[in-house]
Design an enzyme around this catalytic site. Structure first.
Site, PDB file in Angstrom:
ATOM      1  N   ASP A 234      -7.412 -12.205  -1.931  1.00  0.00           N
ATOM      2  CA  ASP A 234      -7.606 -11.323  -0.778  1.00  0.00           C
ATOM      3  C   ASP A 234      -8.678 -11.951   0.113  1.00  0.00           C
ATOM      4  OD1 ASP A 234      -5.807  -9.543  -1.860  1.00  0.00           O
ATOM      5  OD2 ASP A 234      -7.338  -8.290  -2.782  1.00  0.00           O
ATOM      6  N   ASP A 389       2.563  -0.955  -1.399  1.00  0.00           N
ATOM      7  CA  ASP A 389       1.304  -0.378  -1.884  1.00  0.00           C
ATOM      8  C   ASP A 389       1.503   1.112  -2.157  1.00  0.00           C
ATOM      9  OD1 ASP A 389      -0.305  -2.759  -1.607  1.00  0.00           O
ATOM     10  OD2 ASP A 389      -0.251  -2.432   0.553  1.00  0.00           O
TER      11      ASP A 389
END
Length: 534
Positions: A234, A389
């Site tokens: 990330d 997600d």
């Protein structure tokens, strides 16, 4: 003179980087005459058969390429570069191939296996030649939905075969003309070795080895498809403006008011490549939205990473249409194209996929304008990953029949025994009415080739993957699924592979902090008989 036939099909930067890494210089094909002037010609490519052949025709490359091949001059085709040598493909039935090798390219149709065939598999050498010497037991990286069938008519070409439901042609060679279905530039040291042999002319005769005919007629050992272990980075700018790798808990990346800094993206990617990661995924979780596309920081991360990392690279975040601060508009295809040219092999679409599916549901079908459809048409389904997600939403028994609801072994706070997995956007901050199973199915229909399945509930917990979520989605689609979020130990990787049909598992924080080394994960899986790449 080593020449690269770059006709605009996906990531060819990695092929260039592999050649440079091996110490060779490269000349680009920029006009038809350059093909016949080449001494060694490399034809890489990903994407759709019809798009590739149409692009070659538009550039005026078809006739000089046919002449080069007919003369039997040194040639290495990669992926589409192999398929285009055949007479045609079921992917584009009305588009003729180069016709050098008899036969058509067929789609994998074994309903038990995910398509695309995406990941690391072995090869079965059918001839003893230096190009593939000592490759028994090696794993090489494949990503394709269509394959060449071995037939008596093309038998003299077959150099190697691979198994994925069926036996298919994974390498061909006759004289100095060779091609492979796998991607050597994405197959680590084993792939670089093959490219070097081609570049140095270490090829040898293509006569059948003693006993090859007998081996083909018998039940020769099947090649084994490996489960993938993926390292995820990330990436965002911290408060000082530096680009860093971070990790959140339930997507909160701050600790004591500061963005967690777990390393620099290029350096960490190199470390994971050296440690044996099968793929590396970069997720851009910061707001580089107003930059001109050419100045996007993640483009430089990809360029630098792909110079030394020779496994697949995925990039996610910001793959959508946008207008920059200077008023210039970019389509999602423009953005994806720039990422592919910078070294990405796959792009990941998140929030934009949710919006697309909501629009499809509202109007009753697709209209061809979504980023998923456009990118898949040009670069092929295997280039498009959908990042989902979801979070659990518990409901009582009266809502058990609504779409996406499952009976759960993990009761809710009020004892509820049913739940559904709500898709979210904006980094998990906003829930949407569409469920993860529906989203995955529609995205597959639109042309996506893989699902990256996260879990807001499990992210950063170290309690293991949400097996109920993973199973619900993987059972609903026929494309590969990557399980993500929640891994805390080697046993969690074994558990998700043993109890679901996913092809890959991804982790971030435990790798960044060296809590669980990639080598330990693979050693544990291997001890349980789960196939992995060494």
């Amino acid at each position: 003179m080593i020449s690269l036939l770059d006709y605009g099909a996906g990531n060819v930067r990695s092929v260039r980087n592999a050649i440079h890494k091996l110490g060779f210089q490269l000349t680009e094909i920029t006009k038809p005459d350059d093909i016949l002037a080449a001494e060694r010609l490399i034809f890489p490519g990903v994407g759709a058969f019809g798009a590739a052949m149409s692009r070659l025709a538009a550039l005026g490359y078809l006739e000089p390429l046919r002449a080069y091949l007919a003369a039997g001059r040194p040639f290495l085709g990669i992926c589409i570069g192999l398929q285009c040598l055949f007479e045609g493909s079921d992917e584009s039935p009305d588009v003729p191939g180069l016709g050098l090798i008899p036969g058509r390219i067929r789609r994998f149709d074994d309903g038990r296996l995910s398509v695309p065939h995406m990941g690391w598999n072995g090869i079965r050498r059918e001839r003893d030649v230096p190009l593939l010497a000592d490759y028994d037991g090696e794993k090489l990286y494949f990503v394709h939905s269509y394959h060449a069938e071995p037939t008596p008519a093309n038998d003299e070409w077959i150099l190697a075969t691979t198994d994925y439901g069926v036996r298919f042609v994974s390498a061909v060679q006759r004289g100095q003309v060779a091609a492979v279905q796998f991607h050597p530039e994405k197959s680590g040291a084993a792939g670089l070795r093959l490219i070097e042999r081609f570049l140095t002319g270490d090829r040898g005769p293509s006569r059948p080895s003693p006993g090859v005919a007998a081996r083909r007629a018998s039940d020769s050992p099947t090649t084994r498809f490996a489960k993938r272990i993926i390292a995820c980075l990330d990436v965002r700018a911290n408060d000082a403006g530096d680009l860093v790798v971070t990790k959140g808990d339930q997507y909160d990346v701050r600790e004591a008011g500061e963005v967690r800094n777990l390393g620099k993206p290029v350096e960490l990617a190199q470390r994971y490549y050296d440690e044996g990661a099968d793929e590396i995924a970069f997720l851009n979780i910061t707001g580089f939205r107003d930059f001109p596309l050419a100045d996007q920081p993640m483009l430089e991360v990809l360029r630098r990473t792909s110079e030394n990392v020779f496994v697949p690279l995925t990039i996610g975040g910001g793959i959508r249409a946008f207008t920059d601060a200077d008023g210039r508009h970019y389509s999602a295809l423009d953005v994806a194209d720039e990422y592919f040219r910078s070294g990405a092999d796959k792009i990941s679409i998140g929030s934009d996929a949710v919006a697309t599916v909501e629009q499809v549901l509202a109007r009753g079908g697709p209209d061809g304008t979504s980023a998923i459809e456009q990118i898949a048409t040009v670069y092929g389904n295997q280039a498009v990953v959908i990042s989902i997600d979801p979070r659990r939403v518990y409901v009582d028994a009266s809502e058990a029949s609504r779409p996406g609801v499952i009976e759960t072994a993990l009761p809710g706070p009020g004892g509820e025994r049913h739940c559904w997995f709500q898709c979210t956007v904006k980094g998990g901050r906003e829930g949407r009415p569409v469920d993860a199973v529906t989203l995955a199915r529609i995205c597959e229909w639109l042309g996506a080739g893989e699902i990256l399945l996260n879990s807001i509930d499990r992210d950063g917990t170290g309690s293991g993957f949400d097996l109920e979520l993973v199973k619900a989605v993987s059972d609903a689609v026929s494309i590969p699924v990557i399980a993500s979020s929640g891994a805390g130990g080697v046993e969690h990787f074994a558990e998700v592979f043993a109890r679901t049909d996913v092809e890959a598992a991804l982790a971030a924080g435990i790798f960044h902090r060296r809590e669980v080394p990639i080598a330990a994960v693979k050693a544990h899986l291997r001890s349980l008989g789960i196939e992995v790449r060494h």
